[in-house]
Design an enzyme around this catalytic site. Sequence first.
Site, PDB file in Angstrom:
ATOM      1  N   THR A 299       2.892  -1.642   8.113  1.00 14.38           N
ATOM      2  CA  THR A 299       4.285  -1.427   8.541  1.00 14.38           C
ATOM      3  C   THR A 299       4.405  -1.736  10.037  1.00 14.38           C
ATOM      4  OG1 THR A 299       4.660   0.206   6.824  1.00 14.38           O
ATOM      5  CG2 THR A 299       6.130   0.295   8.729  1.00 14.38           C
ATOM      6  N   HIS A 431      -5.558   0.996   3.311  1.00 13.69           N
ATOM      7  CA  HIS A 431      -5.546   1.966   2.204  1.00 13.69           C
ATOM      8  C   HIS A 431      -5.306   1.330   0.830  1.00 13.69           C
ATOM      9  CE1 HIS A 431      -1.081   2.467   1.611  1.00 13.69           C
ATOM     10  NE2 HIS A 431      -1.072   1.953   2.829  1.00 13.69           N
ATOM     11  N   CYS A 555       6.753   2.345  -2.354  1.00 11.53           N
ATOM     12  CA  CYS A 555       7.352   2.496  -1.035  1.00 11.53           C
ATOM     13  C   CYS A 555       8.863   2.676  -1.121  1.00 11.53           C
ATOM     14  CB  CYS A 555       7.073   1.271  -0.171  1.00 11.53           C
ATOM     15  SG  CYS A 555       5.349   1.076   0.128  1.00 11.53           S
TER      16      CYS A 555
HETATM   17  N1  PMP Z   1       3.524  -4.718   2.751  1.00 10.47           N
HETATM   18  C1  PMP Z   1       3.286  -4.600   1.443  1.00 10.47           C
HETATM   19  C2  PMP Z   1       3.378  -5.793   0.547  1.00 10.47           C
HETATM   20  C3  PMP Z   1       2.952  -3.356   0.914  1.00 10.47           C
HETATM   21  O1  PMP Z   1       2.703  -3.232  -0.388  1.00 10.47           O
HETATM   22  C4  PMP Z   1       2.861  -2.237   1.781  1.00 10.47           C
HETATM   23  C5  PMP Z   1       2.493  -0.875   1.266  1.00 10.47           C
HETATM   24  N2  PMP Z   1       3.170  -0.508   0.111  1.00 10.47           N
HETATM   25  C6  PMP Z   1       3.128  -2.419   3.150  1.00 10.47           C
HETATM   26  C7  PMP Z   1       3.431  -3.673   3.589  1.00 10.47           C
HETATM   27  C8  PMP Z   1       3.058  -1.290   4.115  1.00 10.47           C
HETATM   28  O2  PMP Z   1       1.745  -0.930   4.412  1.00 10.47           O
HETATM   29  P1  PMP Z   1       1.385   0.435   5.156  1.00 10.47           P
HETATM   30  O3  PMP Z   1       1.568   1.507   4.153  1.00 10.47           O
HETATM   31  O4  PMP Z   1      -0.035   0.291   5.571  1.00 10.47           O
HETATM   32  O5  PMP Z   1       2.262   0.584   6.335  1.00 10.47           O
END
Ligand code: PMP
Length: 621
Positions: A299, A431, A555
């Site tokens: 993110t 993660h 998300c």
């Molecule tokens: N990009 C994609 C394609 C994701 O699947 C995710 C997590 N769901 C993210 C970005 C965000 O990653 P993070 O949780 O490490 O901020």
Amino acid sequence: MFRAVFGESIVARGIKAGLLEIDCHQIRDYTENKQGKVDDYPYGGGPGLVMSYQPVKSAYEAVLRDHLAEDGRKPYTIYMSPQGTPFDQKTARRLADMDRLVIICGHYEGIDERVIDDIVDEEISMGDFVLTGGEIPAMAVADCIARLVPGVLASSEAYENESHSDILLEYAQYTRPEVIGDRKVPEVLLKGNHGDIEKWRLDNSIERTRVKRFDLYEKYQKRSREESTFYFDNSATTRQRDEITRVMNDVCDRLYGNPSSLHRMGFQAEKELTAARNKLLELIGGTGFGKLYFTSGATEANNWVFRSILPANPRLGRHVLVSAVEHPSVNESALSMRDAGYEIEAIPVDSDGRVNLDKLTELIRPDDTALVSVMHVNNETGAIQPIEEIVKLVRKLRPGALIHCDCVQSFGKLPVDVKKMGVDLISVSAHKIHGPRGIGFLYAGKDVKLRPLLYGGGQEGGERSGTENLPAICGMAAAAGLVCENIEANYLKAVKMRNIFKEALTGSIRACSVNTPEEGSSPYVLNVSFPGLRAEVILHTLENYGIYVSVGSACSSHKKNRSSVLTAMGVGKSSIDGAIRISFSPDNTEEQCVYASKILVTEIKKLYAIHSRARKNSAGQ
Ligand code: PMP
């Protein structure tokens, strides 16, 4: 000594019945000196005597002459020593499967190291204490193995239910008389109800293990949890591997210096930081081509690209293209730049969710497109974007534009090579690959002009301030190493697992439609729709069985609006509302998939039956 022990009781019975053979050899009988000396003073001085090479080696060779297997294989050879691996029931079971074993008993201060090098396959210890010689441990090992040889004990049950044969300690045992003083045998054992007895024994075992051996109790709890959990939400996040936790704990213990500190501890921490960075850079094929900056996750990396790197390159233009199926951390941060005068346009996708190259050609502005962002693998459907073709097109029509690729769902699963892909920027998160949360990185090609998103202490070459999270960074590098080493094998396993679900669902449920493209998709994601049903209801139904899947993307699943990814692909509303995402990891097994897909089919059929009854009822009203 040995005759006294093996001449009695259960082992002696086994030998008599021809189930076991135990030969003892006196090493002293094989000395080549007149005095029959087996030992000598240690080189370098010190107390005690050391058993010499020659008698041990000669004794061993004499044993070999009698006991070489038909194919000439030597018997497996163990040396009893306090330096060995601690003996346990698992080792006993492994050794009991072998045809023949040689157990060497040391004496005095040990035996000449060169004999161990020459003949020993494994060193075994009885625990962290020292005895006068290896004889008693050898007897203990031989006794433990002997009772596992089929037929030596009267009934096989006798060794299945015992302490240490599983993780739990054995339950309390009682025999006659029923009452001793004021203590009575537990009532349940007297009543003869086998179900109740089994339950009491299991509960008693668990409780005794908790009280007496908390270490084993924790192992039992962990295994029970694992056996009753069927986790298929790996695109949302994965379970951090135990070995990664160990790596991180080690860093916390050893390398707690601040990498920016000038003293030795700081230097050591910085060395690890650099090693992790170089390893990751190599895994993405970026060595010599660009730099890698640690961030708090993808993110942050995605926000950095749009909110800081984009305005740091004003001459590139004011027009930004992002695919219509990006993660919100790309989409929203791109849209946030509208206020700063940027024009953000979505690149439409086809019904498979892939960027439409004709549309992209139309949208690129040869004089104004500053940045194009297209993810590698879609987190909701698994669709793989044709990154290399997109890059070719952009480079042809707008050579100066920056190209960003969110590789969160592809890194460690598909080959990610920034050189081959030809992109300028990629984002990765740990993660999703069994690493820790809250850590990720942004890769930026050498020519990309950067500007920090976070200002402060000047870490990461001044580009991303904040004390580096070294335990997480080392955890991420270790996790990346593990997945990248096994990309092919893991991929094939994921294909099999996905197909188990796909075939079970499409084969048994007529209404089921698959949103993951047949070709060109990551096998780690399967997105399926059950039109007419509500995905949340399916999710909670499965949860009752310990099966975990996701509604659309984890998300965005808290948001009430419909999946923008499926909408962009042209999936109908009812199919979107009934869409679930099943996502895999190498930690899943095919057995888990067979079990979970059967439950899923049964439950979906039940839900459809309720659904059609409800419709009939409302039609009749
Ligand atoms: N990009 C994609 C394609 C994701 O699947 C995710 C997590 N769901 C993210 C970005 C965000 O990653 P993070 O949780 O490490 O901020």
